[in-house]
Design a protein around this motif. Structure first.
Motif, PDB file in Angstrom:
ATOM      1  N   THR A   1       0.857  -1.179   0.000  1.00  0.00           N
ATOM      2  CA  THR A   1       0.000   0.000   0.000  1.00  0.00           C
ATOM      3  C   THR A   1       0.892   1.227   0.000  1.00  0.00           C
ATOM      4  OG1 THR A   1      -0.108  -0.031   2.418  1.00  0.00           O
ATOM      5  CG2 THR A   1      -1.890  -1.161   1.220  1.00  0.00           C
ATOM      6  N   PHE A   2       0.274   2.403  -0.100  1.00  0.00           N
ATOM      7  CA  PHE A   2       1.045   3.639  -0.215  1.00  0.00           C
ATOM      8  C   PHE A   2       1.538   4.108   1.158  1.00  0.00           C
ATOM      9  CE2 PHE A   2      -0.428   3.463  -4.401  1.00  0.00           C
ATOM     10  CZ  PHE A   2       0.114   4.482  -5.169  1.00  0.00           C
TER      11      PHE A   2
ATOM     12  N   CYS B   1       0.858   9.396   0.921  1.00  0.00           N
ATOM     13  CA  CYS B   1      -0.147  10.355   0.484  1.00  0.00           C
ATOM     14  C   CYS B   1      -1.350  10.209   1.407  1.00  0.00           C
ATOM     15  CB  CYS B   1      -0.539  10.133  -0.976  1.00  0.00           C
ATOM     16  SG  CYS B   1      -1.296   8.534  -1.299  1.00  0.00           S
TER      17      CYS B   1
ATOM     18  N   GLY C   1      -3.095   6.774   2.319  1.00  0.00           N
ATOM     19  CA  GLY C   1      -2.193   5.797   1.701  1.00  0.00           C
ATOM     20  C   GLY C   1      -2.319   4.393   2.253  1.00  0.00           C
TER      21      GLY C   1
ATOM     22  N   VAL D   1      -1.235  -0.893  -4.159  1.00  0.00           N
ATOM     23  CA  VAL D   1      -0.402  -0.655  -5.343  1.00  0.00           C
ATOM     24  C   VAL D   1      -0.811  -1.619  -6.440  1.00  0.00           C
ATOM     25  CG1 VAL D   1       1.943  -0.658  -6.272  1.00  0.00           C
ATOM     26  CG2 VAL D   1       1.527   0.166  -3.947  1.00  0.00           C
TER      27      VAL D   1
ATOM     28  N   ASN E   1      -1.138   2.405 -10.789  1.00  0.00           N
ATOM     29  CA  ASN E   1      -0.605   3.453  -9.905  1.00  0.00           C
ATOM     30  C   ASN E   1       0.801   3.161  -9.384  1.00  0.00           C
ATOM     31  OD1 ASN E   1      -0.850   1.578  -7.825  1.00  0.00           O
ATOM     32  ND2 ASN E   1      -2.786   2.428  -7.070  1.00  0.00           N
TER      33      ASN E   1
ATOM     34  N   TYR F   1       3.382   5.331  -7.074  1.00  0.00           N
ATOM     35  CA  TYR F   1       3.889   4.813  -5.801  1.00  0.00           C
ATOM     36  C   TYR F   1       5.415   4.969  -5.721  1.00  0.00           C
ATOM     37  CZ  TYR F   1       5.520   1.341  -2.423  1.00  0.00           C
ATOM     38  OH  TYR F   1       6.176   0.704  -1.384  1.00  0.00           O
TER      39      TYR F   1
END
Length: 702
Positions: free
Chosen positions: A499-500, A516, A519, A524, A528, A532
């Motif tokens: 994940t972000f 972000c 996030g 991901v 995207n 990332y």
């Protein structure tokens, strides 16, 4: 006369013209001094601060309707020598008063008067007449200094009325360009009259200013000028400027073709200091035409040697060279270095200057140095540095070079925590206080350090990409590259499980940072993953060190003068350029080069001690040579040019000390003092002692 406006002014002008007529008629009792005095009296009557400029216009009407310009030219062309001298002094005084005594809003209204004088003198006395050229230059200065232009010409500030048409300047601009072209050609073929060449360049720049202002409103491709010029008055103006540009550029290309050979043979004729001024002006004009700038640089691409010679030889502090640095690939490293170093203030050490004095304890090198550097007013640091180590007698530039080297090594030592070494290149490190680095650069001292690319890019105000972190974090680079190269289907099936967010180890405690907003909940995927990776790089190499980089940039700007100069400095260099400036030469120290740049005092080159010395130096390891060099001149890293890049030649002095003594040095003067050892074995023993790392700087005396 009493019933008209400004009767006193009419009276002065009437007396002035009458006296000129008497002088031209050869009357013996006529007074030449009276002409200049009445002229100055008239100018003093013009109200300098009146908001309504009707009074100024009235005075100008009196001046021109009374034919004063014609009378002055008549006096100048008189066969009597004293009349010519009187006219010359009067006209020169008139020009100086218009330019420097009257406010700009008033002097701009005198432009038509000066134009009229120029035209009449040109017809009466010719192009080469000294007074005509003086008036032409004065006209150029008035036009250049005018604050208001439009496509019609020079405009009066108050009523927006055109005081001189653009076409009126064409003959003068063409004349100056033609004369300047001949002077430039002469400068590469024979010795030129530098003074007149500089005057012509000044006039050329002056007359081009309003012409450029007019063309700036009409961005036109040169290819369409011939077909539309005859139908359009505005295009005729543009065509004239383009023809000036094209003709002068062709002249310069011809000059550069000859200059290339002269530079190789080191046969400079003189007068070349004006080429950069003209190139800058032509580059400015080139941007007014579609494709013009590309044409400009294409014309110069085969003359890099000449262009670089001009830069290193004639580029001066305080001038704008952004037009060259924007095309940094068009010049070599030495030229780029020279131009960016002009951004720094000059170091001029004078015994009366308030230079910054430092007394440093070697055992507290880092702490005490930062107290002296970080807390001091930047202005004093720029004036020069004077340093002593506690309980040591040595002073001077050699000690300062040693301090810079030792301090930089300490700053970049990973144990201090100020920097973190990059895994792939232990020479490269992240940010430190910028004043020290800027001072080292300003004093032209190589400290054996280079920076990471991501840090360098941020100082230049540029973005950091994946490829830029390869040396700084090879593991992260490899991981990001794998994410981007993975099969999209596998990524979309959550094979990565990302994940972000990014896990951060802070003093042994793991924390999670969102890359972000939201996030944690953003998976991901193939769509995207690029975002990332970009956010991850930004977090690790930009956001996480933003404060440190800000501190470094502020410190660097303190020394170079302002943040704009700092960004120009880093934008104008490639990372490799900066490496070479700060680190110095990457090559092993050449004994041949070393020997070629060494002179002898008390010894002859044929003496056995000198033969033994160089033989022993040849057998030293690369590390030992650096230590010996440091002992000798307080530098372990040479400039990229090698020994030829040092500010002085090196010297071997014959010491009067007993052969029981070790060699000593005067590092400020690049001197090593060598006793007359009776054998090569004894000399080797002494050199072995001073080339040990822990004692290599212990015997220098200054």
């Amino acid at each position: 006369m009493r019933s008209c406006w400004h009767p006193e002014a009419w009276q002065v002008i009437n007396n002035l013209v009458s006296m000129i007529c008497r002088l031209c008629n050869g009357e013996q009792d006529a007074n030449t001094d009276f002409v200049k005095l009445e002229l100055m009296e008239f100018l003093s009557m013009i109200p300098p601060n009146e908001i309504n400029h009707a009074s100024v216009s009235d005075h100008l009407h009196i001046f021109t309707s009374s034919c004063v310009p014609q009378a002055l030219v008549m006096l100048y062309m008189s066969p009597y020598k004293h009349n010519k001298e009187c006219a010359t002094e009067s006209v020169q005084e008139l020009m100086a008063s218009i330019r420097f005594m009257l406010p700009q809003t008033v002097s701009s209204q005198f432009v038509p008067v000066v134009l009229l004088l120029c035209k009449m003198l040109q017809r009466a006395a010719g192009y080469d007449d000294s007074l005509y050229k003086f008036c032409r230059s004065s006209l150029g200065d008035l036009v250049k200094d005018a604050k208001n232009f439009n496509h019609g010409g020079v405009v009066d500030d108050d009523d927006n009325k055109v005081v001189i048409e653009l076409q009126d300047m064409f003959p003068f601009a063409a004349e100056v360009a033609s004369k300047l072209s001949r002077g430039l050609v002469s400068s590469v073929e024979s010795v030129s009259d530098f003074r007149f060449l500089r005057d012509d360049v000044t006039d050329f720049v002056a007359f081009l200013k309003p012409l450029k202002a007019a063309v700036r409103y009409h961005l036109v491709s040169p290819s369409i000028l011939p077909s539309i010029a005859k139908f359009n008055e505005e295009i005729n103006k543009i065509k004239f400027v383009y023809m000036l540009f094209d003709g002068m550029l062709k002249t310069l290309v011809g000059c550069f073709e000859k200059m290339e050979g002269l530079v190789i043979e080191k046969k400079e004729n003189g007068g070349w200091d004006q080429f950069l001024v003209i190139l800058k002006e032509l580059h400015d004009v080139s941007k007014l035409f579609q494709g013009g700038e590309r044409c400009f640089w294409k014309s110069l691409k085969d003359f890099t040697r000449s262009l670089c010679h001009l830069i290193v030889r004639y580029a001066k502090r305080g001038e704008d060279y952004g037009w060259i640095l924007d095309q940094k690939d068009a010049i070599d490293f030495e030229s780029r270095r020279h131009l960016v170093m002009l951004l720094f203030p000059v170091v001029v050490i004078d015994e009366y200057d308030d230079i910054h004095e430092m007394l440093i304890d070697r055992s507290q090198l880092l702490a005490e140095s930062f107290v002296y550097v970080a807390r001091e007013d930047p202005e004093r640091l720029r004036r020069g540095l004077f340093l002593e180590f506690k309980d040591e007698e040595a002073t001077g530039p050699g000690v300062l070079r040693e301090w810079f080297f030792l301090l930089s090594q300490e700053i970049f030592n990973p144990k201090t925590g100020l920097f973190v070494a990059c895994p792939n290149d232990p020479r490269r490190s992240f940010p430190n206080p910028g004043r020290v680095i800027a001072l080292a650069l300003m004093n032209n001292i190589q400290v054996g350090i280079v920076f990471d690319r991501s840090f360098f890019l941020q100082l230049a105000g540029k973005n950091v990409s994946l490829e830029d972190i390869k040396d700084a974090d090879p593991f992260l680079y490899s991981s990001c590259r794998q994410i981007l190269d993975m099969d999209p289907l596998a990524v979309d099936q959550d094979a990565l499980g990302l994940t972000f967010v990014w896990d951060i180890d802070e003093l042994g405690s793991m924390k999670v940072a969102e890359l972000c907003p939201g996030g944690k909940n953003m998976i991901v995927n193939s769509r995207n993953r690029k975002a990332y990776v970009d956010l991850l790089i930004h977090h690790c190499f930009v956001a996480s060190v933003a404060e440190q980089i800000s501190h470094f940039a502020r410190g660097f700007s303190d020394i170079i003068g302002e943040e704009k100069n700092m960004k120009t400095f880093f934008n104008s260099l490639a990372l490799e350029d900066f490496d070479r400036m700060l680190h110095g030469s990457e090559s092993d120290i050449s004994v041949v080069d070393w020997k070629a740049h060494t002179d002898y005092k008390g010894y002859l080159e044929t003496d056995p001690q000198i033969y033994w010395f160089w033989k022993l130096v040849e057998n030293l390891t690369a590390k030992q040579r650096k230590i010996l060099l440091f002992f000798w001149i307080s530098m372990k890293y040479l400039p990229v040019e090698g020994f030829g890049g040092l500010t002085s030649r090196l010297y071997i002095y014959k010491s009067n000390e007993s052969i029981d003594h070790l060699p000593s040095s005067h590092t400020c003067f690049y001197q090593i003092c060598l006793p007359a050892y009776p054998s090569m074995a004894m000399m080797k023993n002494r050199l072995d002692v001073i080339t040990q790392d822990h004692v290599g700087y212990s015997f220098g005396t200054s």
